[in-house]
Every structure is written in C-alpha cells, then in structure tokens.
Design an enzyme around this catalytic site. Structure first.
Site, short mmCIF file in Angstrom:
data_model
loop_
_atom_site.label_atom_id
_atom_site.label_comp_id
_atom_site.label_asym_id
_atom_site.label_seq_id
_atom_site.Cartn_x
_atom_site.Cartn_y
_atom_site.Cartn_z
N GLU A 266 0.83 -1.22 0.00
CA GLU A 266 0.00 0.00 0.00
C GLU A 266 0.86 1.26 0.00
OE1 GLU A 266 -3.02 0.06 3.02
OE2 GLU A 266 -4.31 -1.28 1.88
N HIS B 109 10.26 -25.72 1.48
CA HIS B 109 9.75 -26.93 0.82
C HIS B 109 8.69 -26.60 -0.22
CE1 HIS B 109 11.84 -29.54 3.77
NE2 HIS B 109 11.75 -28.43 4.49
N LYS C 47 -13.65 0.17 -4.64
CA LYS C 47 -14.70 0.62 -3.72
C LYS C 47 -15.78 1.41 -4.47
CE LYS C 47 -11.96 0.67 0.50
NZ LYS C 47 -11.23 1.52 1.45
O1 PA5 Z 1 -4.08 0.69 5.46
C1 PA5 Z 1 -5.25 0.99 5.27
O2 PA5 Z 1 -5.61 2.16 5.31
C2 PA5 Z 1 -6.28 -0.06 5.00
O3 PA5 Z 1 -5.77 -1.34 4.97
C3 PA5 Z 1 -7.32 0.01 6.11
O4 PA5 Z 1 -6.70 -0.21 7.34
C4 PA5 Z 1 -8.43 -1.01 5.90
O5 PA5 Z 1 -9.03 -0.81 4.66
C5 PA5 Z 1 -9.46 -0.88 6.97
O6 PA5 Z 1 -9.99 0.40 6.99
P1 PA5 Z 1 -10.78 0.93 8.22
O7 PA5 Z 1 -9.89 0.95 9.40
O8 PA5 Z 1 -11.24 2.31 7.82
O9 PA5 Z 1 -11.94 0.00 8.41
#
Ligand code: PA5
Length: 490
Positions: free
Chosen positions: A331, A360, A474
């Site tokens: 990310e 393995h 999304k």
């Molecule tokens: O790193 C991030 O921002 C995402 O992985 C969020 O943590 C994940 O989508 C969960 O989002 P939220 O905490 O708003 O539910």
C-alpha cells in the site's frame, strides 16, 4: 557486513551489498536523494509534513506515525500516545481480566494485521485452549472482520455459543463477550458486516452478555458511523488518530488495544520503536537501519531489477509479521503516479513466506526462478524453552545425525543454508536478527520497517502514505451492492 544496534538488533546485509550485488557506486549515485529523504524524515518528525501527501479527500494531511513511540502529554493532544492514554490501556487490561471471557477483535487491513502479529507472537496458537489461570486471567481472543466469509463467521458464533452453554451449566452465569470493532473510517464493509451479524446473533442469546468497544476516528465534528454508534450507545472508545494510516497503526490504540487485551508490555514495545527511531535519526547511511534498508532495496530494484521482496521470517508465529509487512510495502509503495503526477508505476511486489515451511515450496523459485527478488530473512537469535532433539531411535542412523542439537539451532542451520545457497547463485538476500522475541525487539523491527518504507517513498518520489488504488474497486462495489439490494426488492 552488518549494522548492529546497542540492543543487539542486527541488520545483516552481507548478501545484498558488495561485488555482484548492490555496490557502493550504486549507493553513491543516490547520495543526494538519500540526503533529501533524510531531511524529509526530519521534517516529518518535527511537523508531520510530508511533501505532496494528500488525504483521501484530496486535502493536505499530516503524517504522525513517527510520534507514536513517544509517550508525551503533547502527543496526547493529537490522540497519539500519552501517559494518560497508556494508563487507560492498563485499566482496560484489568477490566478485561476481571469481566470478560472472550474478546472478538473485528477489523481488516491496517485495523487487523498488526494486531494479529501481536497476538500470534505473544499468545501463540493455543492461547484459547489454555485455562484462564494459564492466560493470567485474561480473556480468550478471536479475530473477525478480516473477510466476509459466512462459514467462518458462523463457526465463530457457534463456538462462542458453545462456550456460553458450558459456562452457564458449570458456573450458572452469563458468558461475557467483548466485541472490539476497529475501523478508522467506521464503515468498512468487511468489518461492519461481521460486526452487525455478531451483534445480532450474540445478543439473541440469553446466556451471553455483549460489551462493545469502538476504535475509530475520534473526530466529533465529522463523526464516522462507528463513532456515532459509540456515542449514541455509550460504548467505550479508543482512537485511530488523524495522521496515522492503518498500516502504521500498530503503535497507536489500534494495536495497543490488542496489546492490552493480551497483557503485553506496551511501554517496552513502544520503547523498542522509540530506540529504533533514535537510531534512524543518524545521518550516516551505514548507521541508520531504515535509510540503509531502503537504499539497498531501492538500488536492488532500480539497478539490478530485483522488484520483488520475499519477507521470510523463520518461525511459525512470525508468519503474520510477514503478512503485516506485505500490506505495509504494497500500500505504501505500489503507486502509479509519483509526487509530480508523472506515471511511474512504482513498487516492489511483496511476497509472504515463512521458514522453514516455504523452503519446501517456494525456495525452488527463489533459487532458480527469475532474478527479480530480494529474500529478506528474519531470525530470532535466542528462543525461549528450546528442545534438544533427542536420539529417540538410535538404530536409525539418519535420525541420529540430527540429534543432539537444539531445534532452534537446526532452524538457524536451515536458514543459513538457504541464505548461502541463494547467495551462491546471485540471489540477493538479507537478514534482520532479533536477539530474542520480546516486545522490545518486535517494536524495533516493526518500526524499522515502517520508517524504511517512508524513506523509500522519498527515494522513489511517491507518496508512501496514501492508497488511491484501493478506492477504484470501492467505487464499483458500493453501487453494485445497492443494485443487488434493489434486485432483491430491499
Ligand atoms: O491501510 C489501510 O488504510 C487499510 O488497509 C485500512 O486499514 C483497511 O481498509 C481498513 O480500513 P478501516 O480501518 O477504515 O476500516
């Protein structure tokens, strides 16, 4: 070649740097970029400003993860860690110890992965099968919300119901479940669907008492759905502070709520992160673990085509650390556009592996597949309660040969052999060595990795703190769900 900190934490980069690997000349070519990246980290620490970083809604946003290791009253004003917030977490531990049988932590992505690391490492696979005494009076811990999987959710609900039935018949009292719902945005489909199903199902059970804790954006002006629910229903609340993205949130109340639930030493964990942050203030590349790790991986990618990183800790309970890192790297650095809007499609692809298991399965590919990987090992130098492998069947010569050494010695021989074999075939690898597996060294390691992607973001000139790519699905998913509801007449 290795960088060893006073604590004993070591970054062994011998198999990544030198002749035929990343060279000094490679690093020298980034001298100015590294100096700029280091300066950017200073600015981030002092002011929270990261050049060109914008939040989801396109407005400039501060970045505060580097403040999290510091427990100060000033940080408390930003909902970061303060003496008062840590005190409150200790009180939460006692509350759970005295009142709760089982905790279900609901969250996904950054609201799950770090918490799972803490649980796996400090509780292990059999925590929930231990007696309350063996758990030091602490509750059982379950995770949910990290998928939308009806079978797993049903299994968990049925399991909790079964535990409640036993408690009712043996102790003639209600089974007490604490649902900790963690969501920064407060409305994530995966988390909230499980949360609603679990609330609904558990509240129908006369022998279950449900308590709810919300961990979400604390902003009162623009409340998240979860925040609104918490306010309306008087639920206990913890904060996902502004300026702390999910993948950096293990050091704030997101991770620390789980730390509290399992009775971890929170101050020691943050202490390890703090000392690592101090080490990362060093402007000398070879004395700054985060800058050095970022520089070597960046150069391995740009100059040698190593665009994948296999995170391969040795030890079962470290696998979730690899999973946490995958999100951090993916990310943070997988970005189509750089900070100047130029299309770069940057990002080293992360892969989960665990030793010895994946020797393995994946190692064949690491050893002979494309020359596109850095294998990053994690080694624990000293394991607690080690077994000596006994000579249990003296007549079996091959088995006698592996007896007499401890299991952790055998584990390290396997890791070292893997590293040697990879190196002998031009395969880049490196190793983080934790003197032991405790809160302090885990804090050091997780913080080093977080700081390292921040450095690499600067080197690659990409925003390491946004994730615009996850908005694409999304935008499609929301309307699709509404269409589905319409087609069902809802
Ligand atoms: O790193 C991030 O921002 C995402 O992985 C969020 O943590 C994940 O989508 C969960 O989002 P939220 O905490 O708003 O539910």
């Amino acid at each position: 070649m290795a960088l060893t900190l006073k604590s004993g934490f070591t970054f062994d980069y011998d198999n990544l740097f030198g002749e035929g690997k990343v060279t000094q000349a490679d690093l020298d070519s980034y001298k100015e970029d590294l100096a700029k990246a280091h300066e950017a980290m200073k600015v981030m620490r002092d002011s929270g400003i990261i050049k060109a970083h914008l939040s989801k809604d396109g407005t400039p946003e501060k970045v505060y993860f580097s403040k999290l290791p510091y427990i100060t009253a000033d940080n408390g004003k930003l909902n970061l860690n303060s003496p008062a917030s840590i005190q409150r977490l200790h009180k939460f531990t006692e509350h759970l110890r005295n009142n709760i049988d089982a905790v279900v932590s609901l969250g996904i992505g950054g609201s799950f992965l770090g918490n799972k690391v803490l649980f796996d490492i400090f509780c292990g696979e059999f925590w929930n099968t231990k007696t309350k005494e063996e758990r030091g009076g602490l509750p059982k811990i379950y995770f949910s919300g990290q998928n939308i999987d009806t079978r797993r959710t049903r299994d968990l609900i049925n399991h909790l119901k079964a535990m409640a039935a036993v408690t009712e018949s043996h102790e003639n009292r209600k089974y007490k479940v604490c649902l900790i719902c963690i969501s920064k945005s407060g409305g994530t489909l995966d988390t909230m669907s499980n949360f609603m199903v679990m609330c609904d199902e558990l509240k129908k059970c006369a022998n279950i008492e449900v308590e709810i804790v919300a961990v979400t954006d604390p902003n009162m002006e623009k409340k998240t759905i979860l925040k609104q629910l918490a306010v309306d229903n008087g639920w206990e609340q913890f904060a996902v502070p502004d300026g702390v993205g999910g993948r950096f949130s293990v050091f704030c109340e997101v991770g620390l709520v789980t730390a509290a639930a399992i009775g971890m030493d929170i101050e020691l964990f943050l202490g390890g992160a703090r000392d690592m942050d101090e080490a990362c203030k060093n402007e000398n590349l070879f004395e700054n673990p985060a800058m050095l790790n970022a520089a070597l991986k960046f150069a391995a990618y740009k100059k040698h085509g190593r665009n994948m990183e296999v995170m391969m800790p040795y030890g079962d309970y470290l696998k979730s650390l690899s999973e946490w890192y995958i999100q951090l790297l993916a990310e943070s650095l997988g970005k189509q556009f750089d900070k100047d809007g130029k299309e770069v499609c940057y990002g080293r692809t992360p892969l989960v592996a665990v030793g010895t298991t994946d020797m393995h399965s994946q190692t064949q590919q690491h050893q002979e597949g494309m020359l596109d990987k850095v294998v990053q090992f994690i080694k624990v130098a000293k394991w607690a309660d080690d077994y000596v492998i006994p000579n249990a069947f003296p007549s079996a010569k091959k088995l006698a040969d592996i007896s007499g050494v401890t299991m952790s010695e055998a584990l390290e021989v396997a890791r070292q052999s893997n590293a040697d074999a990879l190196s002998s075939n031009k395969r880049f690898n490196a190793c983080f060595v934790l003197p032991e597996l405790n809160e302090y060294h885990l804090g050091e390691l997780m913080y080093l990795l977080a700081m390292s992607v921040a450095y690499e973001g600067e080197l690659a000139n990409v925003d390491a703190f946004n994730q615009p790519g996850v908005e694409a699905y999304k935008r499609i998913m929301g309307p699709k769900l509404q269409e589905l509801k319409k087609s069902k007449g809802l």
